[in-house]
Design a protein around this motif. Structure first.
Motif, PDB file in Angstrom:
ATOM      1  N   THR A   1      -3.710 -16.428  -4.078  1.00  0.00           N
ATOM      2  CA  THR A   1      -4.803 -16.283  -3.101  1.00  0.00           C
ATOM      3  C   THR A   1      -4.313 -16.480  -1.664  1.00  0.00           C
ATOM      4  OG1 THR A   1      -5.381 -18.615  -3.454  1.00  0.00           O
ATOM      5  CG2 THR A   1      -6.587 -16.978  -4.734  1.00  0.00           C
TER       6      THR A   1
ATOM      7  N   TRP B   1      -8.166  -3.494  -2.343  1.00  0.00           N
ATOM      8  CA  TRP B   1      -9.195  -3.318  -3.370  1.00  0.00           C
ATOM      9  C   TRP B   1      -8.682  -3.769  -4.735  1.00  0.00           C
ATOM     10  CZ3 TRP B   1     -14.073  -3.236  -2.851  1.00  0.00           C
ATOM     11  CH2 TRP B   1     -14.713  -2.578  -1.794  1.00  0.00           C
TER      12      TRP B   1
ATOM     13  N   CYS C   1      -6.904  -6.231  -5.270  1.00  0.00           N
ATOM     14  CA  CYS C   1      -6.933  -7.688  -5.318  1.00  0.00           C
ATOM     15  C   CYS C   1      -8.344  -8.202  -5.590  1.00  0.00           C
ATOM     16  CB  CYS C   1      -6.407  -8.276  -3.997  1.00  0.00           C
ATOM     17  SG  CYS C   1      -4.647  -7.992  -3.736  1.00  0.00           S
ATOM     18  N   ILE C   2      -9.257  -7.278  -5.850  1.00  0.00           N
ATOM     19  CA  ILE C   2     -10.626  -7.615  -6.241  1.00  0.00           C
ATOM     20  C   ILE C   2     -10.813  -7.111  -7.663  1.00  0.00           C
ATOM     21  CG2 ILE C   2     -13.081  -7.256  -5.779  1.00  0.00           C
ATOM     22  CD1 ILE C   2     -12.329  -6.806  -2.843  1.00  0.00           C
ATOM     23  N   LYS C   3     -10.920  -8.011  -8.606  1.00  0.00           N
ATOM     24  CA  LYS C   3     -10.905  -7.646 -10.019  1.00  0.00           C
ATOM     25  C   LYS C   3     -12.158  -6.890 -10.442  1.00  0.00           C
ATOM     26  CE  LYS C   3      -8.796  -7.851 -14.037  1.00  0.00           C
ATOM     27  NZ  LYS C   3      -7.509  -7.182 -14.286  1.00  0.00           N
ATOM     28  N   GLU C   4     -13.318  -7.243  -9.859  1.00  0.00           N
ATOM     29  CA  GLU C   4     -14.584  -6.636 -10.299  1.00  0.00           C
ATOM     30  C   GLU C   4     -14.605  -5.130 -10.050  1.00  0.00           C
ATOM     31  OE1 GLU C   4     -14.866 -10.818  -9.686  1.00  0.00           O
ATOM     32  OE2 GLU C   4     -14.423  -9.235  -8.222  1.00  0.00           O
TER      33      GLU C   4
ATOM     34  N   LYS D   1     -16.204   0.080  -4.840  1.00  0.00           N
ATOM     35  CA  LYS D   1     -14.749  -0.106  -4.874  1.00  0.00           C
ATOM     36  C   LYS D   1     -14.039   1.210  -5.155  1.00  0.00           C
ATOM     37  CE  LYS D   1     -11.188  -2.386  -7.715  1.00  0.00           C
ATOM     38  NZ  LYS D   1     -10.914  -3.441  -8.720  1.00  0.00           N
TER      39      LYS D   1
END
Length: 403
Positions: free
Chosen positions: A256, A287, A289-292, A297
């Protein structure tokens, strides 16, 4: 130390500078093993390297024959040989100038990467050969030709004039980008080496952001891109699995702090009107690095890929765009577009087709995966593809017939 010595005595003596530094570290290994590590190891190394450099140039009389012409504008021949200055400021300046010298247009791209690894990053010939999946003789010949170019082209260690920096900076950023990719996507199984390559590329990128002339938006965009990718480095590697794909990564292993650092540099890259390929790739990496998974996205990622293809078209970018197209418009549309690419020698192309056909036509998916496996160059890649085939085979008649 190599950069400082080369700056002082001339790039024509870069090989001597490397030898002096190698001898310094060899002496450290021998001395410290007996007497123990000194209180200030860095200062010890600088003092010994300084002594060795002065002794070498005096003993070999290189000063009067080779070094003096380069220094004549600054001093008379009968003056004392100047001592290397290993202050932090001079080290950083020397490395920056060395970086631009190495990335001179007269030197071939592969040789530039090799020189950067050897001279600026301190990698040994064995490590460079392993990173390139090559052999020591090939690497030595490549470095020899590059050093010869430095001499014959009379390349100097200095920053280009201000009006030339933007164009020359493009070459420097490209080498750093390739150096990072050499580590992040390397076929070598040496995970320590892979990570070291990435960290050195990031260090050189940060070096550029620390100087006003090279602290440009595209520089910050490249640093942001490397931070985002590097944040997932630990999640991609495992002792039991050579590569862990994005969908199977544990987000808890993502760094992080590096993601926040990437966001910082991405923000700094927004200055000015220029949008480089590094800006677009950094935003795509952000993008990831954003799992959802959200419609927003993948729609933004698809839009970014569309822009990237206009700025810098390449088959790999077009191929990567297909997955975003699948996430936004479905498998059927993605298959239609993907088959137009016809990248018959690219195993990633057939992996993608296998993934797209996985739910609608498992038998066809297996055929594509088998083609991908036959084209894959390394055992880890073949292993990953075989796992995909095995998962589909249990439910597919065509798969059950395969050994």
């Amino acid at each position: 130390m190599v950069a400082v010595i080369s700056k002082l005595y001339g790039l024509s003596n870069i090989q001597i500078a490397e030898d002096v530094v190698s001898e310094t570290f060899l002496q450290a290994a021998e001395t410290w093993g007996i007497e123990g590590t000194p209180k200030n190891p860095t200062a010890w190394l600088y003092v010994v390297a300084k002594r060795k450099a002065l002794y070498h140039f005096r003993r070999k009389k290189i000063f009067s024959h080779k070094v003096s012409p380069e220094l004549r504008v600054r001093q008379q021949q009968d003056q004392e040989i100047p001592e290397p200055d290993f202050s932090l400021h001079n080290i950083q300046d020397s490395q920056l100038q060395m970086l631009f010298a190495i990335c001179h247009p007269a030197i071939a791209s592969e040789a530039q990467i090799g020189l950067a690894l050897r001279t600026l990053c301190g990698f040994g010939i064995d490590e460079i050969a392993e990173a390139f999946l090559s052999n020591k003789d090939t690497i030595n010949k490549r470095l020899y030709r590059a050093r010869k170019k430095l001499r014959t082209e009379n390349i100097r260690m200095e920053l280009p004039p201000k009006d030339e920096i933007p164009e020359r900076l493009d070459s420097v950023l490209r080498i750093i980008y390739l150096l990072f990719n050499e580590g992040y996507y390397s076929n070598t199984q040496n995970q320590v080496l892979q990570k070291d390559l990435c960290l050195e590329a990031m260090r050189l990128g940060l070096l550029l952001t620390g100087h006003e002339e090279t602290d440009q938006p595209k520089t910050n965009a490249l640093v942001a891109l490397m931070c985002f990718h590097a944040s997932r480095f630990e999640a991609r590697q495992h002792t039991e699995k050579p590569i862990i794909l994005y969908d199977q990564q544990n987000p808890a292993l993502w760094d992080t702090a590096l993601i926040k650092q990437g966001m910082h540099f991405l923000g700094r890259s927004a200055r000015g009107d220029e949008i480089s390929s590094y800006h677009l790739e950094a935003r795509i990496a952000y993008w990831h690095c954003i799992k959802e998974d959200t419609p927003e996205k993948w729609e933004d990622i698809l839009h970014l890929y569309d822009q990237l293809l206009k700025v810098s078209y390449s088959p790999s970018i077009a191929l990567n765009r297909m997955y975003a197209l699948y996430k936004v418009k479905g498998a059927e549309t993605a298959i239609t577009e993907a088959e137009k690419l016809s990248l018959e020698d690219n195993h990633f192309y057939f992996v993608l087709l296998g993934e797209l056909y996985r739910h609608t036509d498992p038998e066809k998916a297996i055929i594509h995966f088998e083609k991908a496996r036959s084209l894959a160059k390394t055992p880890p890649e073949k292993e990953i593809i075989q796992a995909k085939i095995d998962r589909l085979s249990s439910n597919s008649p065509i798969g059950k017939k395969k050994p």
